[in-house]
Scaffold this motif. Structure first.
Motif, PDB file in Angstrom:
ATOM      1  N   TYR A  63      25.097  37.289  56.522  1.00 46.44           N
ATOM      2  CA  TYR A  63      25.712  38.551  56.921  1.00 46.44           C
ATOM      3  C   TYR A  63      26.403  39.248  55.758  1.00 46.44           C
ATOM      4  O   TYR A  63      26.646  40.460  55.814  1.00 46.44           O
ATOM      5  CB  TYR A  63      26.700  38.316  58.070  1.00 46.44           C
ATOM      6  N   HIS A  92      24.636  40.867  65.199  1.00 47.25           N
ATOM      7  CA  HIS A  92      24.638  41.099  63.762  1.00 47.25           C
ATOM      8  C   HIS A  92      25.718  42.122  63.373  1.00 47.25           C
ATOM      9  O   HIS A  92      26.426  41.953  62.383  1.00 47.25           O
ATOM     10  CB  HIS A  92      23.278  41.617  63.303  1.00 47.25           C
ATOM     11  N   ASP A 107      20.899  42.697  67.778  1.00 49.80           N
ATOM     12  CA  ASP A 107      21.489  43.367  66.621  1.00 49.80           C
ATOM     13  C   ASP A 107      22.966  43.688  66.845  1.00 49.80           C
ATOM     14  O   ASP A 107      23.702  43.942  65.885  1.00 49.80           O
ATOM     15  CB  ASP A 107      20.715  44.640  66.288  1.00 49.80           C
TER      16      ASP A 107
END
Length: 327
Positions: free
Chosen positions: A293, A254, A251
């Motif tokens: 994203y 991300h 993450d």
């Protein structure tokens, strides 16, 4: 000819074909090797995957309490092996799609600025450990590199010394997902950290080829990275939802992508034009993977959601329909 030899030969053929077209197929090969051993033990004399054997393989996974996502991972290579055999005239059972429950879609955790600050503060407090003598030196720089360059965890831990150009501040990422290489420039502040880390006498005494050394001349183990990550999360008081829920190390990748998009939007940059730049930096195969994203940015920062939607237009599906959680 024994079942084990026949399945082993078929597996070797499938793996060779996959690698010839650019797939690593390493995890899948390990799963298929385990499947061949299982079939040899439980169904001696079986020439190819049968329905009974495949269902027994699934039942064995369920008895171990694996997650639906892991179960899918155990079955997919076996299904592919059966299809490979079928194309060569060998009767083999192909488990129909939709037979297994779909894994729950994981929603990536986008770390807030405060969470990132708290997490990195805890990495800086990592103490010397006699069993892992450079852990306190490795962890603060490793996790900053993962976040600061949007790397996958294994891309960072498998960096070799020659892959880190401290003069230009560029990382050479080799044989990443899809078998691709790429270069990742680093920020000046991170380059200084990498240079100080590389010059530390304790690191240099270890020598070896790995920029982030593990033990006995090997790279850091992924389990070691994850174990330290969970400890830093707990120390930073960032809640963890348990197995399969996160937050995860991945993450941070991300969050890197979302934070770049957020910065571009707030500066008024042409995000549509910059999206291919982010795609190249992250090593995505398609612009669709990177556009994912944009959805995460809109979800995490509603104040710029309208700007995100203008860039998205009608090109990509809503996030609820997205087939994966990015890579």
């Amino acid at each position: 000819m024994s079942t084990e030899i026949m399945l082993t030969d078929a597996i070797a053929g499938l793996v060779t074909q996959k690698r010839a077209v650019g797939y690593k197929y390493a995890t899948e090969e390990r799963i298929l090797t385990r499947f061949a051993a299982f079939a040899h033990a439980e169904f001696p004399g079986l020439a190819a995957p049968s329905r009974e054997c495949v269902e027994a393989w699934i039942a064995a996974g369920r008895r171990r309490g694996v997650t639906p996502a892991t179960l899918q991972g155990l079955v997919t290579p076996v299904r592919e092996l059966s299809r490979w055999l079928g194309r060569r005239g060998v009767a083999a059972y192909v488990l129909p799609y939709g037979t297994l429950p779909r894994p729950t879609r994981y929603v990536p955790h986008i770390y807030t600025d405060a969470e990132l600050a708290a997490f990195f503060a805890q990495t800086d407090r990592c103490r010397y450990c006699a069993e892992v003598p450079v852990r306190h030196l490795v962890m603060p720089v490793l996790f900053r590199t993962i976040y600061g360059c949007g790397l996958r965890a294994s891309e960072a831990r498998l960096l070799r010394v020659e892959d880190v150009d401290l003069r230009t501040g560029v990382l050479q990422i080799r044989d990443a997902k899809g078998g691709k290489d790429r270069q990742a420039p680093v920020a000046a502040s991170l380059r200084r950290r990498l240079a100080a880390f590389d010059a530390d006498p304790a690191i240099r005494r270890l020598g070896g080829q790995w920029f982030f050394p593990g033990t006995d001349g090997r790279p850091l183990a992924l389990m070691n990275v994850n174990r330290n990550f969970r400890r830093f999360l707990w120390q930073a008081r960032i809640p963890h939802g348990g197995r399969g829920h996160g937050p995860r190390v991945h993450d941070m990748r991300h969050t890197f992508a979302v934070n770049n998009l957020r910065r571009w939007f707030r500066r008024g940059d042409d995000v549509g034009a910059l999206l291919p730049v982010l795609q190249t930096y992250l090593g995505h195969a398609s612009i669709g993977d990177t556009a994912y994203y944009l959805h995460l940015t809109a979800e995490s920062y509603p104040d710029i959601a309208a700007q995100v939607q203008r860039v998205l237009g009608e090109v990509v599906p809503p996030v609820t329909d997205w087939p994966h959680d990015g890579d």
